[in-house]
Design an enzyme around this catalytic site. Structure first.
Site, PDB file in Angstrom:
ATOM      1  N   ARG A  22      -6.117  -1.092 -25.252  1.00 24.76           N
ATOM      2  CA  ARG A  22      -6.652  -1.419 -26.597  1.00 24.76           C
ATOM      3  C   ARG A  22      -6.709  -0.255 -27.584  1.00 24.76           C
ATOM      4  O   ARG A  22      -7.057  -0.465 -28.732  1.00 24.76           O
ATOM      5  CB  ARG A  22      -8.044  -2.060 -26.502  1.00 24.76           C
ATOM      6  CG  ARG A  22      -8.106  -3.320 -25.667  1.00 24.76           C
ATOM      7  CD  ARG A  22      -7.191  -4.417 -26.207  1.00 24.76           C
ATOM      8  NE  ARG A  22      -7.426  -5.695 -25.521  1.00 24.76           N
ATOM      9  CZ  ARG A  22      -6.475  -6.583 -25.291  1.00 24.76           C
ATOM     10  NH1 ARG A  22      -5.230  -6.360 -25.675  1.00 24.76           N
ATOM     11  NH2 ARG A  22      -6.747  -7.721 -24.675  1.00 24.76           N
ATOM     12  N   ASP A  50      -3.064  -7.203 -15.435  1.00 27.10           N
ATOM     13  CA  ASP A  50      -3.147  -7.745 -16.803  1.00 27.10           C
ATOM     14  C   ASP A  50      -4.571  -7.587 -17.356  1.00 27.10           C
ATOM     15  O   ASP A  50      -5.092  -8.465 -18.042  1.00 27.10           O
ATOM     16  CB  ASP A  50      -2.684  -9.207 -16.865  1.00 27.10           C
ATOM     17  CG  ASP A  50      -2.380  -9.654 -18.296  1.00 27.10           C
ATOM     18  OD1 ASP A  50      -2.430  -8.819 -19.228  1.00 27.10           O
ATOM     19  OD2 ASP A  50      -2.121 -10.860 -18.481  1.00 27.10           O
TER      20      ASP A  50
HETATM   21 ZN   LIG Z   1       1.446 -11.167 -20.922  1.00 23.54          ZN
END
Ligand SMILES: [Zn+2]
Length: 439
Positions: free
Chosen positions: A67, A310
């Site tokens: 991020r 992820d």
């Molecule tokens: Zn993805």
């Protein structure tokens, strides 16, 4: 002053790559494993009592969203590095969908330099496939590859490259650098408006669904393009039984493809969405029991080469909205190993050695990361994870290192806990606590 040697005493070393599974002492000097043996003397060394613990190559994550830059309220490179170390990782690949997008040498070097200063994990920035993730023009792969960050992995993750001609050119361009392309497989037309898996549960809940075919059509196309170009394709977050079949068949005929699955897709079904809790919203969506079974079979037989998290932090005010309006994504770094240990190894479905391989040596090999993923051998860097397979703990989002709290495993009791993590001989986690100020 050189750091004092460290002796890991009495632990069970599990490193399938070296064929080691047994109680062996590990002596570490100047960041490197110097000796493996029985009854090593701890004289002059810091002795770490590892009796009852497992020592393995530290984990590698090919799929992390940090991020930063842009959404430092959700995660920073520092907080994400802490989360990774706490989860037993020594290396993570930071996805390109930041603000600004990592589509230039300037941005990938910024991420790389910031991570080095933090020093808790090695962060390998992923370069965007297309400028601004817009799916229109290829980004400057060469500039990113030649930068200090040495990018050899490209993805528009979060967005799918829809245009087949563009995807072909991306594969050809990457091949020039021996790089890999990973495409978030989601056909735009089929996925449009979808908030969860399309099936029985979406029908009952009245939520718009994303069919399996949205993923499978793109994977089938990308496999055909990998065959056409002879390039390396990596398939991220495989979620359907049909996708596993496509990848298995492609490998049989020699297409150069690797694939990953996430802990959440390996362990959670779409029935959880019945709570309408947006923590269960993710892309691709949680699927069915049959899909989980196929993913697990694929992970066990190697069709799915590795686990990837992820890890997708979201600030509370963004994530806690109505289900169909909430952004997709879940935390993953701090729970990945304990979740899979609990669900696969403790349940007797997979060996500990195979899980370690899928989380360390296999992802390190896909991304060509020297110094990560083992082996545990004299002369190799002491980049290790040390964990307790008997410990039990309950996931409390407030106690995670991540700045965000969107873990779908909140309240779950998990078996196994990371005790120490080492990066090139330095503790990044010691006795369960992150050790700051590594560099
Ligand atoms: Zn993805």
């Amino acid at each position: 002053m050189p750091a004092k040697p460290v002796l890991l005493q009495g632990g069970r070393v599990v490193d399938p790559a070296s064929g080691i599974d047994g109680t062996i002492d590990v002596l570490i000097e100047r960041g490197t494993i110097s000796t493996l043996g029985h009854g090593l003397s701890g004289e002059g060394a810091t002795v770490i009592d590892c009796r009852g613990l497992v020592i393995a190559p530290a984990f590698v994550d090919l799929h992390t969203h940090l991020r930063e830059p842009g959404r430092e309220d959700a995660e920073t490179i520092a907080s994400g590095s802490r989360a990774a170390a706490a989860g037993g990782f020594s290396a993570v690949c930071a996805m390109a969908n930041t603000e600004p997008v990592a589509d230039s040498a300037a941005v990938v070097e910024q991420v790389f330099n910031t991570a080095r200063a933090v020093g808790l994990v090695d962060v390998y920035p992923v370069g965007a496939i297309t400028v601004g993730l817009q799916g229109e023009r290829l980004a400057e792969f060469g500039e990113m590859h030649d930068s200090k960050a040495g990018v050899n992995f490209f993805s528009d993750d979060g967005r799918c490259v829809q245009d087949s001609g563009l995807m072909r050119r991306a594969l050809e361009y990457a091949k020039a650098f021996g790089a890999i392309v990973a495409n978030h497989a989601e056909d735009a037309g089929l996925a449009e408006g979808g908030a969860m898996n399309e099936g029985e549960v979406s029908g009952l809940l009245g939520l718009p669904g994303v069919p399996d075919e949205a993923e499978e059509l793109v994977i089938a196309r990308d496999l055909a393009l990998a065959r056409l170009t002879g390039s390396r394709l990596h398939v991220p977050h495989v979620s359907t039984a049909g996708s596993v079949e496509l990848i298995r068949a492609a490998k049989t005929i020699g297409i150069d493809v690797t694939a990953e699955a996430t802990p959440h897709h390996l362990c959670m079904t779409d029935t959880l969405v019945a709570s309408f809790d947006p923590v269960y919203k993710v892309a691709p969506p949680l699927r069915t029991r049959a899909d989980i079974d196929a993913l697990r079979a694929g992970l066990i037989d190697g069709t799915i080469d590795c686990v990837a998290t992820d890890h997708a932090p979201h600030a509370r005010e963004d994530k806690e909205r109505e289900f169909d309006k909430a952004p997709p994504g879940m935390l993953g770094l701090e729970t990945a190993f304990p979740v899979l240990y609990t669900e696969l190894v403790a349940a007797g479905l997979m060996s500990l050695g195979d899980l370690i391989t899928r989380m360390s040596a296999a992802p390190a090999r896909i991304r060509d990361l020297d110094g990560h993923g083992g082996p545990i051998a004299a002369g190799a860097p002491a980049t290790l994870v040390i964990f307790d397979t008997e410990a039990r703990w309950t996931v409390d989002p407030a106690r995670l290192q991540s700045l965000s709290e969107n873990t779908p495993f909140a309240g779950r009791e998990l078996q196994s806990r990371i005790v120490h993590t080492m990066l090139a001989g330095k503790f990044t986690v010691r006795d369960g606590e992150v050790v700051d100020g590594q560099r």
